[in-house]
Scaffold this active site. Structure first.
Site, PDB file in Angstrom:
ATOM      1  N   ASN B  12       0.655  -0.767  -0.027  1.00  0.00           N
ATOM      2  CA  ASN B  12       0.398  -0.084   0.296  1.00  0.00           C
ATOM      3  C   ASN B  12       1.314   0.989  -0.353  1.00  0.00           C
ATOM      4  OD1 ASN B  12      -2.290   1.720   0.111  1.00  0.00           O
ATOM      5  ND2 ASN B  12      -3.683  -0.588   1.699  1.00  0.00           N
ATOM      6  N   CYS B  13       0.230   2.317  -0.310  1.00  0.00           N
ATOM      7  CA  CYS B  13       0.594   3.835  -0.535  1.00  0.00           C
ATOM      8  C   CYS B  13       1.848   3.878   0.622  1.00  0.00           C
ATOM      9  CB  CYS B  13      -0.043   4.735  -0.562  1.00  0.00           C
ATOM     10  SG  CYS B  13       0.261   6.330  -0.584  1.00  0.00           S
ATOM     11  N   PRO B  14       2.925   4.405   0.431  1.00  0.00           N
ATOM     12  CA  PRO B  14       4.185   5.170  -0.247  1.00  0.00           C
ATOM     13  C   PRO B  14       4.755   3.180  -0.563  1.00  0.00           C
ATOM     14  CG  PRO B  14       4.968   5.951   1.029  1.00  0.00           C
ATOM     15  CD  PRO B  14       3.946   5.096   2.010  1.00  0.00           C
ATOM     16  N   LEU B  15       5.018   2.813  -0.376  1.00  0.00           N
ATOM     17  CA  LEU B  15       5.618   1.265  -0.412  1.00  0.00           C
ATOM     18  C   LEU B  15       5.773   1.428  -2.403  1.00  0.00           C
ATOM     19  CD1 LEU B  15       4.925  -0.937   2.332  1.00  0.00           C
ATOM     20  CD2 LEU B  15       6.605   0.488   2.201  1.00  0.00           C
ATOM     21  N   ASP B  39      -2.213  -1.785  -5.700  1.00  0.00           N
ATOM     22  CA  ASP B  39      -2.599  -0.696  -4.682  1.00  0.00           C
ATOM     23  C   ASP B  39      -3.776   0.110  -6.384  1.00  0.00           C
ATOM     24  OD1 ASP B  39      -3.231   1.775  -3.582  1.00  0.00           O
ATOM     25  OD2 ASP B  39      -1.808   2.963  -3.576  1.00  0.00           O
TER      26      ASP B  39
END
Lengths: 162, 74
Positions: B12-15, B39
């Site tokens: 999920n954000c920001p990965l 995502d």
């Protein structure tokens, strides 16, 4: 890193709970990936985010906006959220939910931020106020005050208080 | 096809962006990186990433809940 004349971002992080730990590290690490020069100034409870041993918690107490699992808000209205053990339970539930949804841990986001050269500054005044030792906090932290922050912040494209 | 592939499924954000940036660091100019993510927010995020970093977004596709991006390192 990204070439171009790099943009700058400054953040003041003042909160020490698990939920509030996310915005500074998410924006800090992402901005660094976009080529920003980033400095985060940690003050008051925000200093908890720099501890070597992170023990961040989330509390439903006094937070009516927090979604509670399994309709628990009906069973534990206001005063119920003050029951001993509630905080630990909510923290555990939140952490396992985050893991299930692929949300990074604070430890991971913090180390990615450091790796991307995000500068972290601990407010010397609050370090003294809370009797923290430099050895309590992670390596690579700078210790400074308001003038240092303003010196950098005055030159930034984005400046946020959290 | 791409010079390198990054599996960002389940992240999920920001990965996805952070992992992509890291992978790009290991490439040379002109090489391509393919990213597969789940995502939905990554669609707009990779557009913005490309625009701000100068790395070109060559492809952006969705199929069966999976998003595929190809970035060309600037």
């Amino acid at each position: 890193m990204a070439g171009k004349s790099s943009k700058k971002m400054a953040i003041i992080a003042t909160k020490g709970t698990l939920d509030w730990a996310y915005p500074p590290f998410i924006l800090g690490s992402t901005a660094a990936a976009l080529g920003f020069e980033v400095k985060i100034f940690f003050t008051f409870y925000g200093l908890q985010l720099l501890k070597k041993d992170l023990n961040l918690k989330i509390s439903p107490l006094g937070n009516p906006g927090m979604p509670m699992p399994m309709g628990m808000d009906k069973w534990f209205p206001v005063l119920g959220t003050a029951i001993p053990g509630m905080e630990a339970m909510m923290t555990m539930m939140m952490k396992s939910k985050m893991k299930a949804k692929g949300v990074a841990s604070i430890e991971e986001l913090r180390s990615l931020s450091l790796e991307a050269d995000v500068k972290m500054i601990a407010c010397q005044m609050t370090v003294d106020l809370f009797d923290f030792k430099q050895s309590d906090l992670i390596d690579g932290v700078e210790y400074a005050g308001a003038s240092m922050f303003l010196g950098f912040a005055g030159d930034t494209d984005i400046c946020l208080f959290m | 096809m791409a010079d390198q592939e990054l599996d960002a499924r389940g992240l999920n954000c920001p990965l996805p962006i952070l992992r992509a940036k890291k992978a790009l660091n290991g490439l040379t100019s002109g090489q391509t990186l393919k990213i597969i993510a789940t995502d939905p927010g990554s669609v707009k995020d990779f557009q913005a990433f490309a625009k701000q970093t100068g790395n070109q977004l060559m492809e952006s596709n969705e199929a069966g809940g999976e998003y595929t991006f190809v970035l060309k390192k600037a």
